[in-house]
Design a protein around this motif. Structure first.
Motif, PDB file in Angstrom:
ATOM      1  N   THR A 193      -8.489   4.477   2.553  1.00  9.05           N
ATOM      2  CA  THR A 193      -7.458   5.034   3.434  1.00  9.05           C
ATOM      3  C   THR A 193      -7.642   4.600   4.877  1.00  9.05           C
ATOM      4  O   THR A 193      -8.764   4.429   5.357  1.00  9.05           O
ATOM      5  N   ALA A 194      -6.519   4.466   5.582  1.00  6.29           N
ATOM      6  CA  ALA A 194      -6.529   4.220   7.028  1.00  6.29           C
ATOM      7  C   ALA A 194      -5.396   5.022   7.655  1.00  6.29           C
ATOM      8  O   ALA A 194      -4.378   5.293   7.021  1.00  6.29           O
ATOM      9  N   VAL A 195      -5.584   5.403   8.900  1.00 12.00           N
ATOM     10  CA  VAL A 195      -4.533   6.065   9.664  1.00 12.00           C
ATOM     11  C   VAL A 195      -4.107   5.120  10.783  1.00 12.00           C
ATOM     12  O   VAL A 195      -4.943   4.495  11.438  1.00 12.00           O
ATOM     13  N   LEU A 196      -2.813   5.003  10.981  1.00 14.56           N
ATOM     14  CA  LEU A 196      -2.257   4.108  11.992  1.00 14.56           C
ATOM     15  C   LEU A 196      -1.425   4.918  12.964  1.00 14.56           C
ATOM     16  O   LEU A 196      -0.492   5.621  12.577  1.00 14.56           O
ATOM     17  N   SER A 197      -1.785   4.836  14.228  1.00 11.72           N
ATOM     18  CA  SER A 197      -1.108   5.576  15.287  1.00 11.72           C
ATOM     19  C   SER A 197      -0.628   4.610  16.361  1.00 11.72           C
ATOM     20  O   SER A 197      -1.104   3.471  16.458  1.00 11.72           O
TER      21      SER A 197
ATOM     22  N   LEU B 126      -4.055   3.228   0.954  1.00  8.12           N
ATOM     23  CA  LEU B 126      -3.211   4.257   1.567  1.00  8.12           C
ATOM     24  C   LEU B 126      -3.228   4.132   3.080  1.00  8.12           C
ATOM     25  O   LEU B 126      -4.300   4.038   3.696  1.00  8.12           O
ATOM     26  N   ILE B 127      -2.036   4.129   3.684  1.00 11.85           N
ATOM     27  CA  ILE B 127      -1.883   4.136   5.139  1.00 11.85           C
ATOM     28  C   ILE B 127      -1.136   5.402   5.528  1.00 11.85           C
ATOM     29  O   ILE B 127      -0.062   5.682   4.996  1.00 11.85           O
ATOM     30  N   ILE B 128      -1.716   6.152   6.444  1.00 13.62           N
ATOM     31  CA  ILE B 128      -1.053   7.345   6.969  1.00 13.62           C
ATOM     32  C   ILE B 128      -0.530   7.017   8.359  1.00 13.62           C
ATOM     33  O   ILE B 128      -1.296   6.633   9.245  1.00 13.62           O
ATOM     34  N   LEU B 129       0.776   7.134   8.531  1.00 13.42           N
ATOM     35  CA  LEU B 129       1.401   6.891   9.830  1.00 13.42           C
ATOM     36  C   LEU B 129       1.403   8.196  10.624  1.00 13.42           C
ATOM     37  O   LEU B 129       2.046   9.167  10.214  1.00 13.42           O
ATOM     38  N   ASP B 130       0.694   8.209  11.726  1.00 18.42           N
ATOM     39  CA  ASP B 130       0.632   9.393  12.577  1.00 18.42           C
ATOM     40  C   ASP B 130       1.785   9.342  13.580  1.00 18.42           C
ATOM     41  O   ASP B 130       1.906   8.384  14.342  1.00 18.42           O
TER      42      ASP B 130
ATOM     43  N   ALA C 104       0.867  -1.175   0.000  1.00 19.69           N
ATOM     44  CA  ALA C 104       0.000   0.000   0.000  1.00 19.69           C
ATOM     45  C   ALA C 104       0.902   1.222   0.000  1.00 19.69           C
ATOM     46  O   ALA C 104       2.089   1.133   0.348  1.00 19.69           O
ATOM     47  N   ALA C 105       0.368   2.350  -0.414  1.00 14.75           N
ATOM     48  CA  ALA C 105       1.127   3.594  -0.298  1.00 14.75           C
ATOM     49  C   ALA C 105       1.156   4.008   1.169  1.00 14.75           C
ATOM     50  O   ALA C 105       0.170   3.830   1.894  1.00 14.75           O
ATOM     51  N   VAL C 106       2.289   4.557   1.619  1.00 13.31           N
ATOM     52  CA  VAL C 106       2.455   4.945   3.021  1.00 13.31           C
ATOM     53  C   VAL C 106       2.924   6.388   3.116  1.00 13.31           C
ATOM     54  O   VAL C 106       3.942   6.758   2.523  1.00 13.31           O
ATOM     55  N   ILE C 107       2.163   7.202   3.833  1.00 23.15           N
ATOM     56  CA  ILE C 107       2.544   8.577   4.144  1.00 23.15           C
ATOM     57  C   ILE C 107       2.875   8.639   5.625  1.00 23.15           C
ATOM     58  O   ILE C 107       2.110   8.150   6.463  1.00 23.15           O
ATOM     59  N   CYS C 108       3.998   9.239   5.956  1.00 22.08           N
ATOM     60  CA  CYS C 108       4.378   9.423   7.360  1.00 22.08           C
ATOM     61  C   CYS C 108       4.288  10.900   7.723  1.00 22.08           C
ATOM     62  O   CYS C 108       4.846  11.754   7.032  1.00 22.08           O
ATOM     63  N   VAL C 109       3.565  11.190   8.805  1.00 24.06           N
ATOM     64  CA  VAL C 109       3.494  12.544   9.352  1.00 24.06           C
ATOM     65  C   VAL C 109       4.193  12.520  10.709  1.00 24.06           C
ATOM     66  O   VAL C 109       3.804  11.756  11.600  1.00 24.06           O
ATOM     67  N   GLY C 110       5.242  13.319  10.865  1.00 26.09           N
ATOM     68  CA  GLY C 110       5.969  13.283  12.132  1.00 26.09           C
ATOM     69  C   GLY C 110       6.811  14.524  12.338  1.00 26.09           C
ATOM     70  O   GLY C 110       6.684  15.513  11.616  1.00 26.09           O
ATOM     71  N   ASN C 111       7.673  14.450  13.317  1.00 25.71           N
ATOM     72  CA  ASN C 111       8.530  15.593  13.640  1.00 25.71           C
ATOM     73  C   ASN C 111       9.805  15.113  14.309  1.00 25.71           C
ATOM     74  O   ASN C 111       9.962  13.924  14.602  1.00 25.71           O
ATOM     75  N   LEU C 112      10.712  16.030  14.523  1.00 24.98           N
ATOM     76  CA  LEU C 112      11.924  15.720  15.280  1.00 24.98           C
ATOM     77  C   LEU C 112      11.722  15.977  16.763  1.00 24.98           C
ATOM     78  O   LEU C 112      12.436  15.423  17.596  1.00 24.98           O
TER      79      LEU C 112
END
Length: 350
Positions: free
Chosen positions: A70-74, A135-139, A38-46
Motif C-alpha cells: 500500500t501507498a498513500v498519495l497526497s 493499493l493506492i489511497i488518494l488523500d 492498482a486498486a485506488v481508494i479516494c478519501v475526500g470531501n466536498l
C-alpha cells in the motif's frame, strides 16, 4: 453576515457552475480519467478545510497495509517542493507537507507515503518505484478526477454536514452538493459518542440511495513527551495549534478539567518559526506550572526547530485515533470487496 452571504451568492453560483461543468465533461469522457494498474481508494470531501481526513486515512492505511502492498498519495499541501516526492527518514514538513509527514511517522515500513500535485503522475511514479504495489489511497482527492478510483469515500462533519452548506464563497463547499453522487459511501466524522443519526434522507437526496452511511469520532490518545506516552498529572496547559478546527480539542481538555491558560491558535498547515518557539518558551517561563501541549500534526513541524533554537524540548503532544461508532467490519468489507474486484481484474487482464 446574512447581507454578506447575499452579496456572495452570485459568485457561489458561478463557482459551482464551473465545477459542475468540469464534472460533466468528465462524466462525458471529454476530459480523460486515467486507469492505473492498482486498486485506488479516494478519501475526500466536498468542503474546503479539515473534516478529519487524516485520521480516517490513517485508519485505512493501518488496516489494509496488513493485506496489500500500500501507498498513500497526497498533494502535500503547504510544502515548499514541487513534483513527486517519496517520503523517507529525512523528510520534513517543508518537503512533503505536515499531514503526509504525520502519516509517514506512523508507517514503520508498513506502507509508503508520497506527494505530487498531479495525481496521475504521482501514481505512475509510485508504481515505477514500488514494485508489486497493489493499493493506492488518494488523500483529499474527491475533486481530482483525472485518476479513476475503485472506491470514493466522502467525509462530512457531524456538526456541519454537506447538505446544510453552500458553495464558496457563501459557504465552504468546493462544488454543489450533488457532487456527493460520486460517493460509494459516506462517513460522518467527529460524531459525539451519544450521537443521533443525521438526516439520512437529506444525505441520500444528493448521494446515491443505496450507499451506506457510517459514523466515526476522534479519540484522543495518551499525552506524549519525548517519544514517551503517558505524561504525569497536570491541570494547566499552554496550547499551540495550527489545525483547521481546534474546537474538539478545547472541548476535550475542558471535559478533563484542564485549564488552557494561553492558546496560540495558528492557521491550518502553519509553518512554525524560531520566533514562535521563543514566544512559547517565554510563556512557559512565566507559567512554570503549565505544560506546553500541541497536536501531533504540529509536533512533527516544531521538533526540528528545537535544536536550531537551542531550546530544550519540553513540549508534549496528544495523538488522535479513529473511533468507529457503526459496524467497523461492514465498513471495511465494502471497501475490501472493491479492492479485491479490482486486483482480480488486473490478474485476469495480465
Amino acid at each position: 453576515m446574512i447581507f454578506l452571504k447575499i452579496l456572495a451568492w452570485p459568485f457561489s453560483i458561478l463557482y459551482g457552475a464551473i465545477a459542475s461543468c468540469r464534472n460533466y465533461l468528465y462524466d462525458l469522457s471529454w476530459f480523460k480519467s486515467y486507469l492505473v494498474p492498482a486498486a485506488v481508494i479516494c478519501v475526500g470531501n466536498l468542503k474546503a478545510g479539515g473534516t478529519g481526513k487524516t485520521p480516517f486515512t490513517q485508519f485505512l492505511l493501518d488496516h489494509f497495509s496488513a493485506s496489500y502492498k500500500t501507498a498513500v498519495l497526497s498533494r502535500g499541501y503547504g510544502r515548499k517542493t514541487t513534483g513527486f516526492v517519496l517520503a523517507n527518514v529525512d523528510s520534513t514538513a517543508a518537503a512533503i507537507g505536515d499531514e503526509p509527514l504525520q502519516l509517514y511517522t506512523h508507517a514503520a515500513g508498513r506502507y509508503h507515503v508520497a506527494v505530487c500535485e498531479d495525481r496521475v503522475a504521482g501514481a505512475q511514479q509510485l508504481l515505477q518505484q514500488i514494485p508489486g504495489l497493489q493499493l493506492i489511497i488518494l488523500d483529499d482527492g474527491f475533486q481530482h478526477r483525472r485518476i479513476k478510483r475503485d472506491v470514493n469515500i466522502l467525509l462530512t462533519e457531524y456538526k456541519d454536514p454537506f447538505y446544510k452548506d453552500y458553495v464558496l464563497p457563501t459557504g465552504m463547499l468546493r462544488e454543489f452538493r450533488r457532487g456527493a453522487a460520486r460517493a460509494d459511501l459516506v462517513v460522518v466524522t467527529k460524531s459525539p459518542v451519544a450521537h443521533k443519526p443525521l438526516n439520512h434522507e437529506a444525505i441520500h437526496r444528493y448521494a446515491r440511495k443505496q450507499i451506506p452511511v457510517h459514523y466515526t469520532a476522534i479519540q484522543y490518545g495518551a499525552y506524549t513527551k519525548s517519544g514517551q506516552a503517558g505524561v504525569g498529572d497536570f491541570d494547566q496547559v499552554i496550547l499551540v495549534t495550527g489545525i483547521a478546527n481546534s474546537g474538539p480539542l478545547l472541548e476535550y481538555l475542558a471535559a478533563k478539567g484542564i485549564q488552557v491558560i494561553e492558546h496560540i491558535n495558528k492557521k491550518d498547515h502553519y509553518n512554525y518559526t524560531e520566533t514562535d518557539l521563543k514566544i512559547v518558551q517565554e510563556l512557559q517561563q512565566r507559567n512554570p506550572q503549565a505544560q506546553v501541549l500541541t497536536t501531533e500534526k504540529d509536533w512533527v513541524k516544531v521538533v526540528p526547530l528545537f535544536n536550531t533554537c537551542g531550546i530544550e524540548n519540553t513540549w508534549m503532544y496528544i495523538p488522535i485515533d479513529l473511533l468507529i461508532h457503526t459496524n467497523r467490519e461492514e465498513l471495511l468489507s465494502v471497501i475490501n470487496t472493491k479492492i479485491t474486484q479490482r486486483l482480480k481484474s488486473l490478474i485476469n487482464h495480465s
